[in-house]
Write a protein that holds these residues in place. Structure first.
Motif, PDB file in Angstrom:
ATOM      1  N   ARG A   1      46.835  -2.945  26.604  1.00 33.76           N
ATOM      2  CA  ARG A   1      47.258  -3.501  26.392  1.00 33.76           C
ATOM      3  C   ARG A   1      47.283  -3.630  24.627  1.00 33.76           C
ATOM      4  NH1 ARG A   1      44.792  -8.067  23.370  1.00 33.76           N
ATOM      5  NH2 ARG A   1      43.045  -8.426  24.785  1.00 33.76           N
ATOM      6  N   GLU A   2      46.188  -3.157  24.400  1.00 36.59           N
ATOM      7  CA  GLU A   2      46.942  -2.606  22.532  1.00 36.59           C
ATOM      8  C   GLU A   2      47.355  -1.868  22.290  1.00 36.59           C
ATOM      9  OE1 GLU A   2      41.725  -4.795  22.097  1.00 36.59           O
ATOM     10  OE2 GLU A   2      42.071  -3.043  22.273  1.00 36.59           O
TER      11      GLU A   2
ATOM     12  N   LEU B   1      50.896  -2.090  19.942  1.00 40.29           N
ATOM     13  CA  LEU B   1      50.106  -1.073  18.294  1.00 40.29           C
ATOM     14  C   LEU B   1      50.871  -1.640  17.643  1.00 40.29           C
ATOM     15  CD1 LEU B   1      47.305  -0.165  17.012  1.00 40.29           C
ATOM     16  CD2 LEU B   1      47.766   1.881  17.575  1.00 40.29           C
TER      17      LEU B   1
ATOM     18  N   LEU C   1      52.454  -4.653  16.597  1.00 40.93           N
ATOM     19  CA  LEU C   1      51.855  -6.150  16.299  1.00 40.93           C
ATOM     20  C   LEU C   1      52.128  -7.312  15.249  1.00 40.93           C
ATOM     21  CD1 LEU C   1      49.242  -7.079  18.314  1.00 40.93           C
ATOM     22  CD2 LEU C   1      48.083  -5.865  15.974  1.00 40.93           C
ATOM     23  N   ASP C   2      52.656  -6.580  14.317  1.00 44.96           N
ATOM     24  CA  ASP C   2      52.945  -7.570  13.681  1.00 44.96           C
ATOM     25  C   ASP C   2      54.018  -8.950  14.169  1.00 44.96           C
ATOM     26  OD1 ASP C   2      54.712  -5.841  13.469  1.00 44.96           O
ATOM     27  OD2 ASP C   2      54.596  -5.238  10.893  1.00 44.96           O
TER      28      ASP C   2
ATOM     29  N   ALA D   1      52.639 -12.183  15.081  1.00 44.94           N
ATOM     30  CA  ALA D   1      51.103 -12.911  13.963  1.00 44.94           C
ATOM     31  C   ALA D   1      52.216 -13.877  13.323  1.00 44.94           C
ATOM     32  CB  ALA D   1      51.371 -11.732  12.790  1.00 44.94           C
TER      33      ALA D   1
ATOM     34  N   THR E   1      49.281 -13.904   9.848  1.00 45.85           N
ATOM     35  CA  THR E   1      48.587 -12.601  10.165  1.00 45.85           C
ATOM     36  C   THR E   1      47.322 -12.523  11.061  1.00 45.85           C
ATOM     37  OG1 THR E   1      46.808 -13.147   9.410  1.00 45.85           O
ATOM     38  CG2 THR E   1      48.055 -12.444   7.443  1.00 45.85           C
ATOM     39  N   ILE E   2      47.561 -14.033  12.238  1.00 45.09           N
ATOM     40  CA  ILE E   2      47.065 -14.182  13.428  1.00 45.09           C
ATOM     41  C   ILE E   2      47.585 -13.479  14.699  1.00 45.09           C
ATOM     42  CG2 ILE E   2      45.393 -15.283  14.458  1.00 45.09           C
ATOM     43  CD1 ILE E   2      43.756 -15.337  12.611  1.00 45.09           C
ATOM     44  N   VAL E   3      47.109 -13.040  14.832  1.00 46.19           N
ATOM     45  CA  VAL E   3      47.435 -12.534  16.706  1.00 46.19           C
ATOM     46  C   VAL E   3      48.139 -13.786  17.979  1.00 46.19           C
ATOM     47  CG1 VAL E   3      48.271 -10.691  18.390  1.00 46.19           C
ATOM     48  CG2 VAL E   3      47.100  -9.702  16.437  1.00 46.19           C
ATOM     49  N   GLN E   4      48.954 -13.617  17.859  1.00 51.28           N
ATOM     50  CA  GLN E   4      48.953 -14.813  19.334  1.00 51.28           C
ATOM     51  C   GLN E   4      49.253 -13.506  20.709  1.00 51.28           C
ATOM     52  OE1 GLN E   4      50.500 -18.371  17.712  1.00 51.28           O
ATOM     53  NE2 GLN E   4      49.429 -17.155  16.108  1.00 51.28           N
ATOM     54  N   ARG E   5      47.593 -14.393  20.882  1.00 45.03           N
ATOM     55  CA  ARG E   5      47.306 -13.645  22.309  1.00 45.03           C
ATOM     56  C   ARG E   5      48.395 -13.369  23.289  1.00 45.03           C
ATOM     57  NH1 ARG E   5      40.930 -13.041  22.280  1.00 45.03           N
ATOM     58  NH2 ARG E   5      40.831 -12.533  20.812  1.00 45.03           N
TER      59      ARG E   5
ATOM     60  N   GLU F   1      51.625 -11.311  22.766  1.00 48.57           N
ATOM     61  CA  GLU F   1      51.255 -10.126  23.193  1.00 48.57           C
ATOM     62  C   GLU F   1      50.924 -10.222  24.228  1.00 48.57           C
ATOM     63  OE1 GLU F   1      47.569  -8.944  21.313  1.00 48.57           O
ATOM     64  OE2 GLU F   1      47.619  -6.877  22.245  1.00 48.57           O
TER      65      GLU F   1
ATOM     66  N   VAL G   1      36.498 -13.129  12.891  1.00 47.47           N
ATOM     67  CA  VAL G   1      38.716 -13.473  13.518  1.00 47.47           C
ATOM     68  C   VAL G   1      39.419 -12.512  12.574  1.00 47.47           C
ATOM     69  CG1 VAL G   1      39.994 -15.328  12.488  1.00 47.47           C
ATOM     70  CG2 VAL G   1      37.530 -15.950  12.991  1.00 47.47           C
TER      71      VAL G   1
ATOM     72  N   ARG H   1      41.321 -10.756  15.826  1.00 48.58           N
ATOM     73  CA  ARG H   1      42.740 -11.733  15.318  1.00 48.58           C
ATOM     74  C   ARG H   1      43.243 -11.570  14.938  1.00 48.58           C
ATOM     75  NH1 ARG H   1      41.987 -16.168  19.019  1.00 48.58           N
ATOM     76  NH2 ARG H   1      44.176 -15.909  19.062  1.00 48.58           N
ATOM     77  N   THR H   2      43.170 -10.464  14.068  1.00 48.63           N
ATOM     78  CA  THR H   2      44.676 -10.263  13.351  1.00 48.63           C
ATOM     79  C   THR H   2      45.062  -8.690  13.218  1.00 48.63           C
ATOM     80  OG1 THR H   2      43.102  -9.543  11.263  1.00 48.63           O
ATOM     81  CG2 THR H   2      43.429 -11.501  11.121  1.00 48.63           C
ATOM     82  N   VAL H   3      46.300  -8.605  12.228  1.00 46.34           N
ATOM     83  CA  VAL H   3      47.149  -7.305  12.544  1.00 46.34           C
ATOM     84  C   VAL H   3      46.556  -6.420  12.111  1.00 46.34           C
ATOM     85  CG1 VAL H   3      49.291  -6.492  12.064  1.00 46.34           C
ATOM     86  CG2 VAL H   3      49.006  -8.416  12.977  1.00 46.34           C
TER      87      VAL H   3
ATOM     88  N   ARG I   1      43.376  -5.117  14.281  1.00 38.10           N
ATOM     89  CA  ARG I   1      43.276  -4.088  14.667  1.00 38.10           C
ATOM     90  C   ARG I   1      43.754  -3.026  14.617  1.00 38.10           C
ATOM     91  NH1 ARG I   1      46.225  -5.580  19.664  1.00 38.10           N
ATOM     92  NH2 ARG I   1      44.753  -7.329  19.773  1.00 38.10           N
ATOM     93  N   HIS I   2      44.932  -2.809  13.715  1.00 42.70           N
ATOM     94  CA  HIS I   2      44.546  -1.455  12.914  1.00 42.70           C
ATOM     95  C   HIS I   2      43.606  -1.127  12.436  1.00 42.70           C
ATOM     96  CE1 HIS I   2      48.753  -2.700  12.173  1.00 42.70           C
ATOM     97  NE2 HIS I   2      49.158  -2.633  13.195  1.00 42.70           N
TER      98      HIS I   2
ATOM     99  N   SER J   1      51.857   5.626  15.955  1.00 45.32           N
ATOM    100  CA  SER J   1      52.110   4.673  16.321  1.00 45.32           C
ATOM    101  C   SER J   1      53.086   3.860  14.964  1.00 45.32           C
ATOM    102  CB  SER J   1      51.161   3.620  16.996  1.00 45.32           C
ATOM    103  OG  SER J   1      51.003   3.803  18.570  1.00 45.32           O
TER     104      SER J   1
ATOM    105  N   LEU K   1      51.980   3.106  12.044  1.00 46.87           N
ATOM    106  CA  LEU K   1      50.708   2.450  10.793  1.00 46.87           C
ATOM    107  C   LEU K   1      50.377   3.139   9.831  1.00 46.87           C
ATOM    108  CD1 LEU K   1      50.136   1.522  13.805  1.00 46.87           C
ATOM    109  CD2 LEU K   1      47.579   1.519  13.711  1.00 46.87           C
TER     110      LEU K   1
END
Lengths: 498, 343
Positions: A350-351, A355, A358-359, A362, A365-369, A372, B196, B200-202, B205-206, B220, B222
């Motif tokens: 998934r990640e 990739l 991802l933004d 967000a 800035t918190i990813v809404q799982r 996603e 967090v 949980r943040t972009v 993950r990066h 990708s 980044l």
């Protein structure tokens, strides 16, 4: 009559999902130069790596000079007098030529390295194959051609009587190739048996005494080179008429032009490349190794900061300085090296899929799982990746499934212009068929696809037209109706048609 | 759910901490508190536990930053020096500013600490990205440079910080006069923010992505260099937070503060399972790693072992912890692979 230098008897090798070699048997006469040819995936490299002890056959026997042998490592093969000169050269780059030549048996004097003895031995060995290379130079400072010579010297020095050359001219220039051919002839004159793996027709007829053709892992024929001509050989390599996979919709007129490349150049890689892509068409890109195909793909995706030229997307001139710019214009790249460039193997499926985008999920800035997961599973589902893989690391997946994840990644990014660089390399037959169907479906849905492939049947089956590159230049374009394997091979290698 | 908790990388550390804590409670013995007249365990009492948390907080707070740097595939050896320079700079600025109201004092002090630390991180990050030299070398250099700056600026004096800061760092928050939970709370807060951020943040993950495979991350789309710069900024800022707490708590700052902290911090991160190869690590585990190191030190005191053996025991424990963690995750990876293939 002397015993053959090498006799293959019923060699069979299976990999998960594919039979690489099936009951292959033929003789290689002692002191001859013997070509092994076939398309990509025919089994040439597998056969030679079995002979060099890199892989072990599942069934069948190897007989060297009349004695049955079984190699479990390259060391075993060397002990029996078989050495291989690899496509990818394996050296300790930081050490000197002399040190590399004698790495396993460095001469010592009272426990210390005997430098003069080492240098003398290396000089002697290099002279014996006519190579003018300073044994004190570090290998990393040598050209590819010189490194190849050092490898040949190492093979000769180890007392090899059978030397396998795997596509030795693929990264050599014209003159360097000529020098290599001269050396091969002199090796043969000294009684060394040469196995020469290639798909370049002219080299076979210039150098080799006999030819073995492999196709789909089977032995097709072994014959003296003098009894064959290029046309026959090509026909035996292809064997069947290509099945007409070409889907109907590719006959329909394509849509609007979405990508136009003009005068794209990058010093030392390619120059003056111009072409256009329309919505709904698959355009193939053919060329030998080193022709500049992947380099062009990288430049279009913003990974070559030195590239110049104009790129228009839907008529509008765009500046692509980094992958993010390319993505903004809907360009996606499925890179040639899946494990190094396509995926972060330690991350979950998934990640990897989300990739690049991802933004988009967000909020503050918190990813809404939830979002996603939903987007990832939609697109992974489209390429038929099983749901049980979604939350496991991509490293555990097969090559075919990994490639589907890379495709899903660009699907999720809503790419409308897809550059696929060797999309089916190293995947098994079943996954390959699924990938082909997917490419086809994407085009039917209106994507513009640039398909780079070394597998000519793949290009011929899927593409509406094929661009041919040679030495960094676009040398021609073949339409669906003009293109066949023979014409492509000739154009890629630069041979006038018969 | 149960399985996912047991499988999480922190589970093993929690078990080790609880086991060691229980063992210490059992063997520590007790004494009679002269004030209340009650029997108190020599290990399991509020005072000792909060003292340990205070000791651990410095390493744990900086450990969150170090974990991010390590996950990204780099290393930051300069955090001890950033700690010293930020503390000294704060003390000097507050001394020059003279008496102010307590809120302004605390605000100015915190701002100074964080700004100085941020600039240190910016220097580290820009050099690592711009010069293309390995972060080990760059931060080894800045480790000396920054400590040298602190030394020169302070003339190697110990500079007192205003009492307003100490009263904040040592606030009892109603727990009783001799207890000061602020460092503990700060540690928990920074760890939570770190966890967090990472999960949980972009950008979190990066960071994991570029540490796992920088090339594929670039393919990708980044901005790999920006992310590299970012982790050095965060690492230095966590050192700034720790410096603010440390200097405030102990009431002074000198250029020799935080000497050798970088190694404790890196040890906390790797004991917490961060991989020096990049791509793997957890903020919560880094805090647990810091707690484990402090707990081992505490055990030596509680058990009245010879203090001279402290280094030997900590060194051994760190190697054991990392080896056990690696073997464990290899086993887990193999099991996962088998399950995935057979499913």
């Amino acid at each position: 009559m002397a015993a053959p230098a090498v006799r293959f008897v019923g060699i069979t090798k299976r990999f998960p999902g594919v039979v690489a070699l099936s009951d292959v048997g033929f003789d290689v006469a002692s002191g001859s130069c013997h070509a092994i040819c076939g398309e990509n995936g025919a089994g040439k490299s597998t056969l030679s790596s079995i002979l060099a002890g890199i892989q072990t056959q599942d069934a069948g026997d190897l007989v060297i000079d009349g004695r049955p042998v079984r190699f479990n490592s390259p060391r075993d093969a060397l002990a029996a007098g078989v050495a291989m000169v690899h496509q990818e050269l394996a050296f300790c780059d930081n050490l000197s030529v002399a040190e590399n030549l004698f790495l396993g048996q460095l001469p010592t004097r009272r426990g210390f390295l005997a430098r003069d003895t080492l240098r003398a031995q290396a000089t002697e060995l290099l002279r014996s194959i006519g190579a003018a290379i300073d044994p004190d130079r570090a290998v990393e400072t040598l050209s590819i051609a010189q490194q190849q010579l050092v490898q040949i010297a190492a093979a000769v020095g180890s007392g090899a009587r059978v030397i396998i050359f795997d596509e030795p001219t693929s990264s050599l220039g014209e003159r360097e190739s000529e020098q290599l051919f001269a050396l091969l002839r002199s090796l043969r004159a000294r009684g060394v048996t040469v196995l020469y793996i290639t798909h370049r027709m002219p080299e076979i007829f210039r150098l080799c005494d006999s030819v073995t053709v492999l196709r789909d892992g089977r032995h097709v024929c072994t014959a003296p080179a003098a009894t064959l001509d290029e046309a026959t050989l090509v026909q035996r390599m292809i064997g069947r008429r290509l099945e007409q996979y070409f889907p109907e919709h590719q006959r329909a007129a394509p849509g609007a032009e979405v990508l136009r490349v003009e005068g794209l150049s990058s010093a030392g890689k390619f120059s003056e490349i111009s072409f256009a892509l329309r919505a709904g068409e698959v355009v193939g890109m053919a060329g030998l190794v080193g022709a500049g195909r992947s380099e062009i793909a990288r430049a279009l995706f913003g990974l070559d900061p030195t590239a110049t030229g104009s790129i228009r997307v839907r008529g509008e001139r765009v500046a692509i300085r980094r992958p993010g710019d390319a993505m903004k214009h809907g360009i996606g790249l499925v890179p040639e090296d899946r494990k190094r460039q396509g995926l972060v193997l330690s991350m979950l499926t998934r990640e990897n899929t989300t990739l690049p985008i991802l933004d988009r999920f967000a909020r503050w800035t918190i990813v809404q799982r939830q979002k996603e997961r939903q987007v990832a599973s939609t697109h992974l589902g489209q390429v038929q990746v099983r749901a049980s893989y979604f939350e496991s690391p991509t490293v555990t997946m097969s090559g075919g499934n990994q490639q589907k994840v890379v495709l899903a990644k660009w699907l999720a990014a809503a790419s409308t212009i897809l550059i696929l660089d060797e999309p089916t390399r190293g995947v098994d037959v079943g996954a390959k068929a699924e990938l082909h169907a997917w490419i086809d479906r994407m085009a039917a849905e209106g994507a513009a696809i640039l398909l780079i492939s070394s597998e000519l049947p793949e290009l011929l089956n899927l593409s509406r037209r094929i661009l041919v590159l040679r030495a960094g230049r676009l040398v021609g374009e073949l339409s669906r109706d003009e293109a066949d394997q023979d014409a492509l091979l000739r154009m890629m290698a630069g041979i006038k048609s018969a | 759910m149960h399985r996912s908790i047991l499988r999480s990388p922190s589970a093993g550390l929690v078990i080790v901490l609880l086991a060691l804590g229980t063992l210490l409670t059992l063997v520590a013995g007790s004494h009679v508190d002269p004030v209340s007249g009650q029997s108190v365990n020599n290990f399991l009492n509020a005072h000792t536990l909060i003292q340990m948390a205070t000791d651990a907080s410095t390493f744990a707070i900086m450990g969150v930053g170090a974990t991010l740097v390590i996950i990204s595939g780099a290393i930051d050896l300069s955090v001890g020096a950033v700690y010293a320079l930020a503390g000294v700079a704060m003390a000097m600025v507050l001394r020059a500013a003279g008496p102010m109201n307590p809120v302004a004092t605390v605000g100015l002090g915190l701002a100074t600490c964080l700004t100085v630390a941020f600039l240190c991180g910016l220097a580290n990050g820009l050099m690592v990205v711009g010069l293309g030299v390995h972060s080990f070398i760059i931060t080894l250099g800045t480790m000396w440079i920054l400590r040298g700056l602190a030394f020169v600026a302070s003339h190697a004096e110990s500079i007192l910080v205003p009492a307003a800061l100490t009263s904040v760092a040592k606030a009892s928050l109603g727990l009783g006069a001799s207890l000061s939970p602020v460092p503990l709370l700060a540690m928990l807060a920074v760890t939570a923010v770190g966890a967090v951020f990472l999960n949980r943040t972009v950008m979190g993950r990066h960071v994991l992505a570029i540490g796992g495979n920088a090339e594929a991350s670039r393919f990708s789309g980044l901005r790999v260099n920006r992310i590299r710069l970012g982790v050095f900024l965060i690492s230095a800022v966590t050192a700034g937070v720790a410096a603010f707490l440390g200097a405030s708590f102990y009431g002074s700052a000198t250029s020799s503060d935080g000497t050798g902290y970088e190694l404790y911090v890196i040890a906390s991160a790797v004991v917490g399972g961060a991989s020096l190869a990049g791509g793997k690590g957890s903020a919560l585990s880094a805090m647990l790693g810091a707690l484990l190191i402090v707990l081992i030190r505490q055990a030596i005191r509680t058990l009245h072992l010879d203090q001279n053996y402290e280094w030997i025991i900590i060194g051994t424990a760190m190697i054991v912890a990392v080896v056990v963690d690696q073997k464990g995750s290899q086993l887990l990876a193999r099991k996962l692979t088998k399950q995935t293939l057979s499913s």
